[in-house]
Design a protein around this motif. Structure first.
Motif, PDB file in Angstrom:
ATOM      1  N   GLY A  30       0.787  -1.226   0.000  1.00  0.00           N
ATOM      2  CA  GLY A  30       0.000   0.000   0.000  1.00  0.00           C
ATOM      3  C   GLY A  30       0.820   1.278   0.000  1.00  0.00           C
ATOM      4  N   LYS A  31       2.044   1.229  -0.514  1.00  0.00           N
ATOM      5  CA  LYS A  31       2.909   2.415  -0.519  1.00  0.00           C
ATOM      6  C   LYS A  31       2.326   3.545  -1.362  1.00  0.00           C
ATOM      7  CE  LYS A  31       6.330   0.017  -2.168  1.00  0.00           C
ATOM      8  NZ  LYS A  31       5.639  -1.274  -2.129  1.00  0.00           N
ATOM      9  N   SER A  32       1.870   3.202  -2.577  1.00  0.00           N
ATOM     10  CA  SER A  32       1.354   4.247  -3.464  1.00  0.00           C
ATOM     11  C   SER A  32       0.039   4.810  -2.937  1.00  0.00           C
ATOM     12  CB  SER A  32       1.173   3.698  -4.885  1.00  0.00           C
ATOM     13  OG  SER A  32       2.422   3.275  -5.396  1.00  0.00           O
ATOM     14  N   THR A  33      -0.782   3.938  -2.372  1.00  0.00           N
ATOM     15  CA  THR A  33      -2.045   4.394  -1.788  1.00  0.00           C
ATOM     16  C   THR A  33      -1.754   5.369  -0.640  1.00  0.00           C
ATOM     17  OG1 THR A  33      -2.983   2.225  -2.310  1.00  0.00           O
ATOM     18  CG2 THR A  33      -4.222   3.606  -0.766  1.00  0.00           C
ATOM     19  N   LEU A  34      -0.750   5.037   0.160  1.00  0.00           N
ATOM     20  CA  LEU A  34      -0.375   5.919   1.271  1.00  0.00           C
ATOM     21  C   LEU A  34       0.090   7.278   0.745  1.00  0.00           C
ATOM     22  CD1 LEU A  34       0.081   6.157   4.357  1.00  0.00           C
ATOM     23  CD2 LEU A  34       2.420   5.345   3.985  1.00  0.00           C
ATOM     24  N   VAL A 136      -5.094  -1.699   8.467  1.00  0.00           N
ATOM     25  CA  VAL A 136      -5.718  -2.142   9.719  1.00  0.00           C
ATOM     26  C   VAL A 136      -7.245  -2.058   9.649  1.00  0.00           C
ATOM     27  CG1 VAL A 136      -3.714  -1.612  11.178  1.00  0.00           C
ATOM     28  CG2 VAL A 136      -5.482   0.126  10.843  1.00  0.00           C
ATOM     29  N   ASP A 137      -7.773  -1.417   8.587  1.00  0.00           N
ATOM     30  CA  ASP A 137      -9.232  -1.427   8.412  1.00  0.00           C
ATOM     31  C   ASP A 137      -9.742  -2.851   8.187  1.00  0.00           C
ATOM     32  OD1 ASP A 137      -9.607  -1.419   5.023  1.00  0.00           O
ATOM     33  OD2 ASP A 137      -7.707  -0.706   5.826  1.00  0.00           O
ATOM     34  N   LYS A 138      -8.847  -3.752   7.761  1.00  0.00           N
ATOM     35  CA  LYS A 138      -9.254  -5.142   7.521  1.00  0.00           C
ATOM     36  C   LYS A 138      -9.231  -5.981   8.794  1.00  0.00           C
ATOM     37  CE  LYS A 138      -7.908  -6.139   2.738  1.00  0.00           C
ATOM     38  NZ  LYS A 138      -6.876  -6.879   1.966  1.00  0.00           N
TER      39      LYS A 138
HETATM   40  P1  GDP Z   1       2.228  -0.764  -3.404  1.00  0.00           P
HETATM   41  O1  GDP Z   1       2.635  -1.866  -4.343  1.00  0.00           O
HETATM   42  O2  GDP Z   1       2.904  -0.959  -2.068  1.00  0.00           O
HETATM   43  O3  GDP Z   1       2.411   0.604  -3.959  1.00  0.00           O
HETATM   44  O4  GDP Z   1       0.654  -0.989  -3.110  1.00  0.00           O
HETATM   45  P2  GDP Z   1      -0.612  -0.182  -3.682  1.00  0.00           P
HETATM   46  O5  GDP Z   1      -0.704   1.168  -3.083  1.00  0.00           O
HETATM   47  O6  GDP Z   1      -0.599  -0.278  -5.184  1.00  0.00           O
HETATM   48  O7  GDP Z   1      -1.809  -1.045  -3.055  1.00  0.00           O
HETATM   49  C1  GDP Z   1      -1.919  -2.428  -3.267  1.00  0.00           C
HETATM   50  C2  GDP Z   1      -3.365  -2.857  -2.993  1.00  0.00           C
HETATM   51  O8  GDP Z   1      -3.652  -2.713  -1.597  1.00  0.00           O
HETATM   52  C3  GDP Z   1      -4.400  -2.016  -3.713  1.00  0.00           C
HETATM   53  O9  GDP Z   1      -5.429  -2.881  -4.162  1.00  0.00           O
HETATM   54  C4  GDP Z   1      -4.895  -1.054  -2.649  1.00  0.00           C
HETATM   55  O10 GDP Z   1      -6.220  -0.611  -2.866  1.00  0.00           O
HETATM   56  C5  GDP Z   1      -4.824  -1.910  -1.400  1.00  0.00           C
HETATM   57  N1  GDP Z   1      -4.662  -1.095  -0.175  1.00  0.00           N
HETATM   58  C6  GDP Z   1      -3.727  -0.147   0.061  1.00  0.00           C
HETATM   59  N2  GDP Z   1      -3.898   0.414   1.287  1.00  0.00           N
HETATM   60  C7  GDP Z   1      -4.952  -0.200   1.867  1.00  0.00           C
HETATM   61  C8  GDP Z   1      -5.628  -0.059   3.140  1.00  0.00           C
HETATM   62  O11 GDP Z   1      -5.301   0.744   3.995  1.00  0.00           O
HETATM   63  N3  GDP Z   1      -6.695  -0.899   3.349  1.00  0.00           N
HETATM   64  C9  GDP Z   1      -7.093  -1.808   2.424  1.00  0.00           C
HETATM   65  N4  GDP Z   1      -8.154  -2.588   2.749  1.00  0.00           N
HETATM   66  N5  GDP Z   1      -6.510  -1.960   1.220  1.00  0.00           N
HETATM   67  C10 GDP Z   1      -5.448  -1.170   0.934  1.00  0.00           C
END
Ligand code: GDP
Ligand code: MG
Length: 313
Positions: A30-34, A136-138
């Protein structure tokens, strides 16, 4: 006539703080999402598929007297065979060299050998590390997280551990407070309203690539690249022409789909995001080109702007 108004005595202006913050971790944590939630804008593309992020993306967040410059890194990889993987490893390492803070992102109670590999590289760093325990929402019963916190604390005794949900923006303010405490006093590096160092062309190519990855899922390996061949901004209308590079004829057929169905979907999904990005109408032209072996050729990577000259381009 004398001017007897009091001359205001300026207190020392409160100092500004500014620094680079690297976001590291194995793929898919979730790096990019963060990053997108920390800068409150979509800067880095995300998907369920690992290796979505190919290059370091800078996201800039300025609030009050603090500027945080985030570096979203491609995850570190163990397979060094392909040029693209070697490139991604170098980028992931380069990003941790010259930063004020590192955010090590891990996924709730799932700890893998890949997390240990990232951890090994962090041990030699002199800058502070914050561990963001994401998703942690999961987790319904938060007490199940205690063992993982204890394990992280024993592996990284000086790190601050913050449970977060990047997706739901939970606890991100705590993370921001912890980052701010660790930033050096410094002038801002970027103007206050700038959110990324990337050009519109780069962002456009990334958005199109995201739609391809999301549309095709497992059907296509990640060896697909997008090259912007035309970008004309006429104020109310931006015309973008983009070539999608596939490695083989078979991939080209998959990308185009039955009666062009696929590529139309990719185009309309991308256009919606692009219009939000440029805040104007977008005319999008897409075509597919076969360029065999591109992901294994370092020269082809350079021609696409994916070289290894460090982050901040
Ligand atoms: P990265 O490869 O580390 O950059 O990961 P991404 O940001 O691309 O996220 C990978 C997957 O995890 C995506 O499907 C996101 O929607 C999901 N994801 C990221 N953060 C969270 C979170 O806080 N909660 C949940 N449930 N899913 C998340
Ligand atoms: Mg990513």
């Amino acid at each position: 006539m004398s001017d007897d108004r009091e001359i205001p005595v300026e207190a020392t202006p409160p100092e500004t703080r500014c620094g680079f913050v690297a976001i590291v971790g194995r793929p898919n944590v979730g790096k990019s999402t963060l990053l997108n939630h920390l800068v409150r804008q979509k800067i880095s593309i995300t998907s369920r598929k690992p290796q979505t992020t190919r290059t370091n993306v800078l996201g800039i967040h300025t609030e009050g007297r603090v500027q945080m410059i985030f570096v979203d890194t491609p995850g570190m990889h163990t397979n060094q065979a392909k040029a693209i993987n070697r490139y991604m490893n170098r980028m992931a390492q380069a990003a941790t060299l010259d930063v004020s803070v590192v955010i090590f992102v891990v996924e709730r109670d799932i700890w893998t050998p890949e997390d240990d590999a990232v951890l090994d590289r962090l041990r030699d760093l002199s800058c502070p590390v914050l561990v963001a325990v994401n998703k942690v929402d999961k987790v319904n019963d938060k007490s199940t997280l205690m063992p993982i916190f204890a394990a992280i604390a024993s592996k990284l005794p000086t790190a601050e551990i913050v449970p977060v949900s990047a997706l739901k923006s939970q606890n991100l303010h705590i993370l921001e407070t912890e980052i701010t405490k660790r930033l050096p006093a410094s002038e801002f590096i970027f103007p206050e309203d700038q959110v990324t160092d990337k050009s519109m062309r780069f962002m456009a190519a990334e958005i199109i690539r995201e739609k391809i990855i999301r549309q095709l899922g497992a059907e296509l390996p990640y060896a697909v690249a997008v090259e912007i061949e035309e970008y004309v901004d006429e104020g109310g209308l931006v015309t973008i022409g983009a070539a999608i590079l596939a490695e083989r004829e078979g991939q080209k057929r998959i990308l185009i789909g039955d009666k062009g169905e696929r590529i139309k979907r990719i185009g309309s999904d991308a256009r919606a995001d692009l219009e939000a990005l440029v805040d104007a109408k977008v005319m999008l032209k897409l075509w597919v080109k076969v360029m065999s072996g591109w992901s294994d050729s370092a020269r082809a990577l350079r021609s696409l702007g994916l070289d290894d000259s460090g982050f901040g381009r």
